[in-house]
Design a protein around this motif. Structure first.
Motif, short mmCIF file in Angstrom:
data_model
loop_
_atom_site.label_atom_id
_atom_site.label_comp_id
_atom_site.label_asym_id
_atom_site.label_seq_id
_atom_site.Cartn_x
_atom_site.Cartn_y
_atom_site.Cartn_z
N LYS A 192 67.77 35.20 49.44
CA LYS A 192 67.83 34.47 48.16
C LYS A 192 66.50 34.56 47.42
O LYS A 192 66.47 34.85 46.22
N ASN A 193 65.41 34.30 48.12
CA ASN A 193 64.11 34.29 47.44
C ASN A 193 63.72 35.66 46.90
O ASN A 193 63.13 35.76 45.82
N LYS A 194 64.05 36.70 47.66
CA LYS A 194 63.70 38.04 47.17
C LYS A 194 64.52 38.39 45.94
O LYS A 194 64.00 38.97 44.97
N PHE A 195 65.79 38.02 45.96
CA PHE A 195 66.64 38.30 44.81
C PHE A 195 66.12 37.56 43.58
O PHE A 195 65.95 38.14 42.50
N LEU A 196 65.82 36.27 43.75
CA LEU A 196 65.37 35.47 42.62
C LEU A 196 64.00 35.92 42.10
O LEU A 196 63.77 35.97 40.89
N SER A 197 63.09 36.24 42.99
CA SER A 197 61.76 36.65 42.54
C SER A 197 61.82 37.99 41.81
O SER A 197 61.06 38.22 40.86
N THR A 198 62.73 38.86 42.23
CA THR A 198 62.86 40.16 41.54
C THR A 198 63.48 39.98 40.16
O THR A 198 63.02 40.60 39.18
N ILE A 199 64.51 39.14 40.07
CA ILE A 199 65.10 38.86 38.75
C ILE A 199 64.05 38.21 37.84
O ILE A 199 63.93 38.56 36.66
N PHE A 200 63.28 37.29 38.40
CA PHE A 200 62.22 36.62 37.62
C PHE A 200 61.26 37.64 37.02
O PHE A 200 60.90 37.57 35.83
N SER A 201 60.86 38.62 37.82
CA SER A 201 59.89 39.60 37.33
C SER A 201 60.46 40.44 36.19
O SER A 201 59.70 40.93 35.34
N GLN A 202 61.78 40.60 36.15
CA GLN A 202 62.39 41.38 35.07
C GLN A 202 62.39 40.64 33.74
O GLN A 202 62.54 41.25 32.68
N LEU A 203 62.24 39.32 33.79
CA LEU A 203 62.30 38.54 32.56
C LEU A 203 61.05 38.73 31.69
O LEU A 203 61.04 38.36 30.51
N TYR A 204 60.01 39.35 32.22
CA TYR A 204 58.77 39.54 31.47
C TYR A 204 58.93 40.53 30.31
O TYR A 204 58.19 40.46 29.34
N SER A 205 59.83 41.50 30.45
CA SER A 205 59.91 42.56 29.42
C SER A 205 61.34 42.70 28.92
O SER A 205 62.32 42.39 29.64
N LEU A 206 61.49 43.20 27.70
CA LEU A 206 62.83 43.44 27.15
C LEU A 206 63.56 44.50 27.96
O LEU A 206 64.78 44.42 28.16
N GLY A 245 63.21 45.18 31.19
CA GLY A 245 63.66 44.57 32.44
C GLY A 245 64.85 43.65 32.21
O GLY A 245 65.82 43.66 32.98
N ARG A 246 64.79 42.86 31.18
CA ARG A 246 65.88 41.93 30.88
C ARG A 246 67.18 42.67 30.63
O ARG A 246 68.26 42.18 30.98
N SER A 247 67.10 43.86 30.03
CA SER A 247 68.33 44.59 29.70
C SER A 247 69.11 44.99 30.95
O SER A 247 70.31 45.24 30.89
N LEU A 248 68.42 45.04 32.11
CA LEU A 248 69.06 45.47 33.35
C LEU A 248 69.63 44.32 34.17
O LEU A 248 70.46 44.53 35.07
N VAL A 249 69.20 43.11 33.88
CA VAL A 249 69.53 41.97 34.75
C VAL A 249 71.04 41.72 34.86
O VAL A 249 71.55 41.54 35.98
N PRO A 250 71.81 41.71 33.76
CA PRO A 250 73.26 41.47 33.93
C PRO A 250 73.92 42.50 34.84
O PRO A 250 74.76 42.15 35.67
N LEU A 251 73.56 43.76 34.67
CA LEU A 251 74.15 44.81 35.51
C LEU A 251 73.81 44.58 36.99
O LEU A 251 74.68 44.69 37.86
N VAL A 252 72.58 44.25 37.27
CA VAL A 252 72.14 44.04 38.66
C VAL A 252 72.88 42.86 39.28
O VAL A 252 73.35 42.93 40.43
N ILE A 253 73.00 41.78 38.53
CA ILE A 253 73.71 40.60 39.04
C ILE A 253 75.18 40.94 39.29
O ILE A 253 75.75 40.61 40.35
N HIS A 254 75.80 41.59 38.33
CA HIS A 254 77.23 41.91 38.45
C HIS A 254 77.49 42.83 39.64
O HIS A 254 78.41 42.59 40.44
N GLN A 255 76.68 43.87 39.78
CA GLN A 255 76.88 44.80 40.90
C GLN A 255 76.62 44.10 42.23
O GLN A 255 77.32 44.35 43.22
N ALA A 256 75.63 43.22 42.28
CA ALA A 256 75.39 42.47 43.52
C ALA A 256 76.58 41.59 43.87
O ALA A 256 76.94 41.44 45.05
#
Length: 480
Positions: free
Chosen positions: A286-300, A302-313
């Motif tokens: 859980k912590n690794k998943f959340l910390s990686t998603i958190f790091s993607q929020l810094y840039s546009l 990175g943010r563009s990839l987050v929905p795809l990563v969550i959905h595929q997971a």
């Protein structure tokens, strides 16, 4: 090596011969090439006291670079870049800054100084932070033993590697290069450094740009609430954008599902290494998943990839998540010894248990962003700034403040603190920007106009309306 001897300008009480010798001992400047820049630039060093209260004591070397203006005929003040972190080395950012600040560089030198404790300025680096296996390591693996191992690797008097001495170094570089005044650009923690600079040496600064503010009044390290706000905006924007809503109509539920599953049953997978192709053990919880998603929020990006990563997971496919982990391997080096030295001494002592609890009360990653500080700070060597360090900065210097509305760590409310205390400032909030949006082309245009006019009012901000809203990757083939 070509030696420049400009310190005589400020050491006029000494005989010229002694001044020249002293300058030779303290300042060097030579032509060089830096990664990512074809043009020849200048690289320099300056010897400074480790402890400014003991000017004849131990000396350390401050490393810096000058990216020359294309046309210097107008003799404009150079722009000094104050890097983030704390722990980023400014000179290592030269290639990216050279391109991003091209408009500014047409008529101004850019000066990049490795803050003491970073880069080639007596670095405070921990080898275990460099050699960490991004695939096998989990956030909770960071232990007191690693902190102690890190401390054993560091040299020097750690009490001297603080924000105020860093500013003394920066201003010493300004003096050594012979500039009466400079402009400064601070990004992220660099804004904290910039505010300290404004208080300590206001006469040295013609104008100031603060991008993604870490105000004196807000301790660095409390990122729970701001990250949750940023993530909620991502979910909202995805549902407002037709293609994202169609691809991921249940994104929030899928996120909750993945986090709950990883909390119950952490994964140990064998994957093809995203870059090397070899079989690699990949641990996910859980912590690794959340910390990686958190790091993607810094840039546009990175943010563009987050929905795809969550959905595929949510479908059991962690290959996109492995791709994000691989991308994180190549992120900019952070000198974590300096990071802990400053945050554990200048910020966390001001954080109460109630503040930690309030920040952890969020729907995204709880108190995960506190984990490193809670582990390192109780055993990190102590120094403490005096109370004056924490007073709001009120310097009357033209100041442009920039915030990204999507920022997960320095939200626009941070910029409001500086805007209220600085009498000659303007706060621009970029609606579709995240962390350090000042490097976006539109923002650079505004910054360049501000530096020329040296007044934060009346700037042409019309390009801000043309910045598009968030877009998201909607399939594994890269479609948007």
């Amino acid at each position: 090596m070509r030696i420049f001897c400009k310190l005589w300008i400020v050491l006029t009480l000494l005989p010229i011969s002694e001044v020249a010798q002293a300058a030779e001992d303290m300042l060097t400047l030579e032509h060089c090439h830096l990664e990512g820049i074809k043009q020849q630039v200048q690289c320099g060093t300056l010897q400074v006291p480790e402890n400014y209260q003991q000017p004849d004591g131990v000396k350390i070397t401050i490393n810096f670079a000058v990216l020359p203006a294309i046309d210097n005929s107008q003799d404009k003040e150079p722009l000094m870049f104050l890097a983030g972190g704390p722990g980023q080395a400014a000179v290592s950012l030269a290639g990216g800054l050279y391109r991003a600040f091209n408009e500014v560089r047409k008529t101004r030198d850019l000066i990049l100084v490795d803050q003491r404790g970073t880069g080639k300025s007596h670095p405070l680096q921990c080898e275990n932070a460099i050699t960490m296996d991004a695939y096998q390591t989990l956030p909770e693996d960071f232990s007191e033993q690693e902190v102690k191992q890190c401390l054993a690797e560091l040299s020097g008097d750690l009490t001297q590697y603080n924000s105020e001495n860093a500013i003394r170094d920066f201003d010493a570089v300004r003096q050594a290069l012979g500039h009466q005044q400079i402009a400064i650009y601070g990004g992220s923690y660099g804004t904290r450094a910039g505010l300290v600079y404004m208080r300590m040496f206001p006469q040295s600064l013609a104008s100031v740009v603060l991008d993604s503010v870490g105000p004196i009044e807000v301790p660095i390290g409390l990122f729970g609430k701001s990250a949750a706000r940023s993530f909620q905006m991502l979910l909202t924007h995805c549902q407002q954008e037709p293609s994202c809503q169609q691809a991921y109509p249940n994104l929030a539920e899928e996120f909750t599902q993945v986090v709950a599953q990883l909390e119950r049953d952490p994964l140990k997978l064998t994957i093809a290494h995203p870059r090397l192709g070899t079989n690699t053990e990949f641990n996910i919880d859980k912590n690794k998943f959340l910390s990686t998603i958190f790091s993607q929020l810094y840039s546009l990006e990175g943010r563009s990839l987050v929905p795809l990563v969550i959905h595929q997971a949510s479908l059991g496919n962690y290959a996109p998540f492995a791709g994000l982990t691989a991308a994180g391997e190549t992120n900019m080096e952070m000198f974590v010894g300096l990071t802990f030295n400053i945050v554990c001494n200048e910020d966390m002592p001001k954080v109460s248990a109630a503040m930690l609890a309030a920040d952890a009360d969020n729907s995204f990653n709880g108190g995960l962003s506190h984990l490193a500080w809670k582990t390192a700070c109780p055993i990190w060597p102590q120094y403490r700034p005096d109370d004056a360090f924490y007073q709001s900065v009120t310097a009357n210097i033209p100041t442009l403040i920039i915030s990204g509305d999507l920022d997960p760590v320095t939200p626009p409310s941070n910029g409001d603190y500086a805007d209220k205390s600085l009498p000659n400032s303007k706060h621009i909030i970029i609606k579709n920007g995240s962390h350090t949006p000042g490097v976006m082309p539109c923002a650079i245009t505004i910054i360049n106009e501000f530096l020329d006019k040296q007044t934060p009012g009346g700037l042409d901000e019309s390009c801000l309306e043309e910045i598009p809203g968030e877009s998201f990757m909607t399939n594994l083939n890269g479609g948007i």
